[in-house]
Motif scaffolding. Structure first.
Motif, PDB file in Angstrom:
ATOM      1  N   LEU A   8      77.258  23.521  74.012  1.00  0.00           N
ATOM      2  CA  LEU A   8      78.364  24.268  74.126  1.00  0.00           C
ATOM      3  C   LEU A   8      79.331  23.994  75.233  1.00  0.00           C
ATOM      4  O   LEU A   8      78.792  23.742  76.290  1.00  0.00           O
ATOM      5  N   VAL A   9      80.650  23.794  75.017  1.00  0.00           N
ATOM      6  CA  VAL A   9      81.691  23.493  75.959  1.00  0.00           C
ATOM      7  C   VAL A   9      82.543  24.523  75.755  1.00  0.00           C
ATOM      8  O   VAL A   9      82.801  25.085  74.549  1.00  0.00           O
ATOM      9  N   ARG A  90      82.376  12.466  77.731  1.00  0.00           N
ATOM     10  CA  ARG A  90      82.794  12.609  76.218  1.00  0.00           C
ATOM     11  C   ARG A  90      82.378  11.654  75.339  1.00  0.00           C
ATOM     12  O   ARG A  90      81.854  12.008  74.357  1.00  0.00           O
ATOM     13  N   ARG A  91      82.075  10.143  75.912  1.00  0.00           N
ATOM     14  CA  ARG A  91      81.414   9.332  75.294  1.00  0.00           C
ATOM     15  C   ARG A  91      80.104   9.837  74.782  1.00  0.00           C
ATOM     16  O   ARG A  91      79.451   9.375  73.554  1.00  0.00           O
ATOM     17  N   PRO A  97      75.863  17.810  68.457  1.00  0.00           N
ATOM     18  CA  PRO A  97      76.555  19.039  67.803  1.00  0.00           C
ATOM     19  C   PRO A  97      77.095  19.910  68.481  1.00  0.00           C
ATOM     20  O   PRO A  97      76.526  20.671  69.252  1.00  0.00           O
ATOM     21  N   VAL A  98      78.406  19.514  69.190  1.00  0.00           N
ATOM     22  CA  VAL A  98      79.080  19.988  70.246  1.00  0.00           C
ATOM     23  C   VAL A  98      79.830  21.259  69.442  1.00  0.00           C
ATOM     24  O   VAL A  98      80.588  21.080  68.556  1.00  0.00           O
ATOM     25  N   GLU A 142      88.410  17.175  71.282  1.00  0.00           N
ATOM     26  CA  GLU A 142      87.898  15.659  71.060  1.00  0.00           C
ATOM     27  C   GLU A 142      86.609  15.685  70.817  1.00  0.00           C
ATOM     28  O   GLU A 142      86.143  15.036  69.800  1.00  0.00           O
ATOM     29  N   VAL A 143      85.784  16.479  71.663  1.00  0.00           N
ATOM     30  CA  VAL A 143      84.233  16.291  71.602  1.00  0.00           C
ATOM     31  C   VAL A 143      83.551  17.210  70.504  1.00  0.00           C
ATOM     32  O   VAL A 143      82.291  17.206  70.509  1.00  0.00           O
ATOM     33  N   ALA A 144      84.274  18.230  70.160  1.00  0.00           N
ATOM     34  CA  ALA A 144      83.867  19.138  69.526  1.00  0.00           C
ATOM     35  C   ALA A 144      83.565  19.063  67.749  1.00  0.00           C
ATOM     36  O   ALA A 144      84.396  18.347  67.176  1.00  0.00           O
ATOM     37  N   ARG A 145      82.387  19.265  67.309  1.00  0.00           N
ATOM     38  CA  ARG A 145      82.094  19.212  65.901  1.00  0.00           C
ATOM     39  C   ARG A 145      82.780  20.459  65.276  1.00  0.00           C
ATOM     40  O   ARG A 145      83.033  20.391  64.203  1.00  0.00           O
TER      41      ARG A 145
END
Length: 171
Positions: A8-9, A90-91, A97-98, A142-145
């Motif tokens: 979770l972000v 981020r990489r 599964p963000v 950018e990082v989220a699925r």
């Protein structure tokens, strides 16, 4: 090692801790919060670390905590609001599964409160929160699925939306 079931972000006040604990319970896995990891390791609060040693030092502790948690934890993982500022982080999150938990400023201010001990919101919290979100929203995305909004939703509804978005089977 498969990595976290869910990461979770999102900004402070979005409900990562509450929703993360609920999700972990529903999935029958553990819950971990990198901010709690940092505080436990340092023996101090994040506010104290910011005040005593500055944001740069805190961000280094955060990078290490996120790296360790992604490598070690297979349950639900919540990251601090600014963790995604680091390109290496981020990489590291690529392919994980963000879920970006999004929230509007009015709801965030209600949840965080204007007097909460949040070092980045010390002066003009509402304006500062908006500025932080303008800076961070593209990085969260950018990082989220998946992106799940939390405005006008109960933590249970948010957890359900995350399970649906990631097509996770409940235990």
């Amino acid at each position: 090692m498969t990595g976290p079931a869910v990461v979770l972000v999102g900004p402070m006040g979005v409900g990562k801790s509450t929703v993360g604990a609920l999700l972990a319970e529903r999935l029958g896995v553990g819950y971990r919060d990198t901010d709690a990891d940092i505080e436990r390791a340092a023996g101090r609060t994040i506010s104290e670390i910011f005040i005593d040693e500055g944001e740069e030092h805190f961000r280094e502790l955060e990078r290490r905590a996120v790296r360790a948690a992604v490598a070690e934890h297979e349950g639900v993982l919540a990251l601090g609001g600014g963790a995604i500022l680091d390109a290496g982080t981020r990489r590291l999150l690529a392919g994980q599964p963000v879920v970006f938990l999004d929230v509007g400023v009015n709801e965030a201010v209600k949840r965080v409160g204007l007097n909460a001990p949040r070092p980045l919101l010390a002066v003009n919290p509402r304006q500062r929160w908006r500025e932080l979100m303008e800076e961070r929203r593209p990085l969260y995305t950018e990082v989220a699925r998946a992106v799940v909004t939390t405005d006008d939703r109960t933590p249970e509804d948010v957890a359900e939306a995350i399970l649906d978005a990631l097509e996770l089977h409940k235990s």
